[in-house]
Scaffold this motif. Structure first.
Motif, mmCIF file in Angstrom:
data_model
loop_
_atom_site.group_PDB
_atom_site.id
_atom_site.type_symbol
_atom_site.label_atom_id
_atom_site.label_comp_id
_atom_site.label_asym_id
_atom_site.label_seq_id
_atom_site.Cartn_x
_atom_site.Cartn_y
_atom_site.Cartn_z
ATOM 1 N N TRP A 89 -29.361 50.920 -10.818
ATOM 2 C CA TRP A 89 -29.424 49.832 -11.783
ATOM 3 C C TRP A 89 -30.232 48.732 -11.109
ATOM 4 O O TRP A 89 -29.764 48.087 -10.165
ATOM 5 C CB TRP A 89 -28.026 49.367 -12.164
ATOM 6 C CG TRP A 89 -27.256 50.435 -12.874
ATOM 7 C CD1 TRP A 89 -27.640 51.084 -14.010
ATOM 8 C CD2 TRP A 89 -25.982 50.972 -12.519
ATOM 9 N NE1 TRP A 89 -26.674 52.001 -14.390
ATOM 10 C CE2 TRP A 89 -25.647 51.954 -13.479
ATOM 11 C CE3 TRP A 89 -25.085 50.727 -11.492
ATOM 12 C CZ2 TRP A 89 -24.464 52.673 -13.444
ATOM 13 C CZ3 TRP A 89 -23.911 51.459 -11.450
ATOM 14 C CH2 TRP A 89 -23.605 52.420 -12.423
ATOM 15 N N LEU A 90 -31.442 48.507 -11.577
ATOM 16 C CA LEU A 90 -32.387 47.624 -10.903
ATOM 17 C C LEU A 90 -32.307 46.169 -11.359
ATOM 18 O O LEU A 90 -32.532 45.260 -10.566
ATOM 19 C CB LEU A 90 -33.817 48.134 -11.114
ATOM 20 C CG LEU A 90 -34.049 49.590 -10.710
ATOM 21 C CD1 LEU A 90 -35.433 50.040 -11.148
ATOM 22 C CD2 LEU A 90 -33.845 49.766 -9.219
ATOM 23 N N THR A 125 -37.200 56.425 -16.129
ATOM 24 C CA THR A 125 -37.133 54.980 -15.923
ATOM 25 C C THR A 125 -36.865 54.331 -17.268
ATOM 26 O O THR A 125 -37.510 54.678 -18.264
ATOM 27 C CB THR A 125 -38.445 54.430 -15.329
ATOM 28 O OG1 THR A 125 -38.743 55.137 -14.131
ATOM 29 C CG2 THR A 125 -38.340 52.947 -15.043
ATOM 30 N N VAL A 126 -35.908 53.408 -17.290
ATOM 31 C CA VAL A 126 -35.615 52.622 -18.488
ATOM 32 C C VAL A 126 -36.200 51.236 -18.254
ATOM 33 O O VAL A 126 -35.999 50.647 -17.186
ATOM 34 C CB VAL A 126 -34.097 52.548 -18.756
ATOM 35 C CG1 VAL A 126 -33.804 51.666 -19.970
ATOM 36 C CG2 VAL A 126 -33.516 53.942 -18.942
ATOM 37 N N PHE A 127 -36.923 50.726 -19.249
ATOM 38 C CA PHE A 127 -37.572 49.420 -19.187
ATOM 39 C C PHE A 127 -36.982 48.502 -20.243
ATOM 40 O O PHE A 127 -36.561 48.958 -21.305
ATOM 41 C CB PHE A 127 -39.075 49.545 -19.477
ATOM 42 C CG PHE A 127 -39.829 50.337 -18.466
ATOM 43 C CD1 PHE A 127 -40.449 49.703 -17.396
ATOM 44 C CD2 PHE A 127 -39.942 51.715 -18.581
ATOM 45 C CE1 PHE A 127 -41.163 50.432 -16.459
ATOM 46 C CE2 PHE A 127 -40.655 52.454 -17.655
ATOM 47 C CZ PHE A 127 -41.265 51.809 -16.589
ATOM 48 N N ASN A 128 -37.021 47.198 -19.968
ATOM 49 C CA ASN A 128 -36.671 46.221 -20.998
ATOM 50 C C ASN A 128 -37.943 45.815 -21.751
ATOM 51 O O ASN A 128 -39.034 46.350 -21.487
ATOM 52 C CB ASN A 128 -35.916 45.024 -20.414
ATOM 53 C CG ASN A 128 -36.736 44.199 -19.450
ATOM 54 O OD1 ASN A 128 -37.970 44.235 -19.418
ATOM 55 N ND2 ASN A 128 -36.047 43.416 -18.625
ATOM 56 N N PRO A 133 -38.609 47.515 -15.097
ATOM 57 C CA PRO A 133 -37.657 48.614 -14.946
ATOM 58 C C PRO A 133 -36.250 48.064 -14.739
ATOM 59 O O PRO A 133 -36.049 47.182 -13.906
ATOM 60 C CB PRO A 133 -38.131 49.355 -13.702
ATOM 61 C CG PRO A 133 -39.421 48.747 -13.293
ATOM 62 C CD PRO A 133 -39.577 47.445 -14.021
ATOM 63 N N VAL A 134 -35.297 48.562 -15.511
ATOM 64 C CA VAL A 134 -33.904 48.131 -15.372
ATOM 65 C C VAL A 134 -33.015 49.232 -14.803
ATOM 66 O O VAL A 134 -31.935 48.954 -14.293
ATOM 67 C CB VAL A 134 -33.328 47.600 -16.709
ATOM 68 C CG1 VAL A 134 -34.103 46.371 -17.186
ATOM 69 C CG2 VAL A 134 -33.303 48.665 -17.786
#
Length: 149
Positions: A89-90, A125-128, A133-134
């Motif tokens: 969790w970034l 990768t999940v981005f907002n 990257p989140v």
């Protein structure tokens, strides 16, 4: 239908648009991760989050929704997953964020014991909405082999 044989190492995909709702963040936290900074503006203001943030596990659930929607749209012959690796969790995910995903196929392997299936490893990768990257993870997917004939 997309089968094991159709998967190409190095292939990438970009998909998803999940709008994070405050009510959903609080409801998930109440049920599964009732830490104060997921439930209360006042408690969250006293932390590095600064405001209510989604549970990391909720971020995983939202990622899973986008992934399953993508697999359904592309008609993949998926068979689930034996697990994930390197989950990170970034950045916090906040109510009002809109999430999207990018994935890359890292490798694929036919099953030695089940000739009707194979597996593949993916970096996701999940981005907002700011393209930050989140969350990242590596996953293993199971998928059917193309039926003979």
């Amino acid at each position: 239908m997309i089968y094991f044989e159709d998967i190409e190492v190095g292939a990438t995909a970009r998909f998803g648009a999940y709008h994070v709702l405050r009510e959903e963040v609080i409801d998930f936290a109440r049920r599964y991760d009732p830490q104060p900074f997921h439930l209360s503006d006042e408690a969250a203001a006293q932390t590095h989050f600064g405001r209510i943030a989604a549970s990391g596990w909720h971020s995983c659930a939202m990622m899973m929704r986008m992934l399953v929607d993508h697999m359904t749209e592309t008609k993949q012959a998926g068979l689930g997953s034996p697990g994930i690796d390197e989950l990170r969790w970034l950045k916090p995910v906040y109510p009002g964020d809109t999430l999207r995903m990018e994935s890359e196929i890292l490798e694929k392997t036919p099953s030695r014991s089940r000739p009707d299936m194979g597996s593949y490893k993916t970096r996701a990768t999940v981005f907002n909405q700011h393209d930050e990257p989140v969350m990242t993870l590596r996953s293993i997917g199971l998928i059917r082999r193309r039926p003979a004939g």
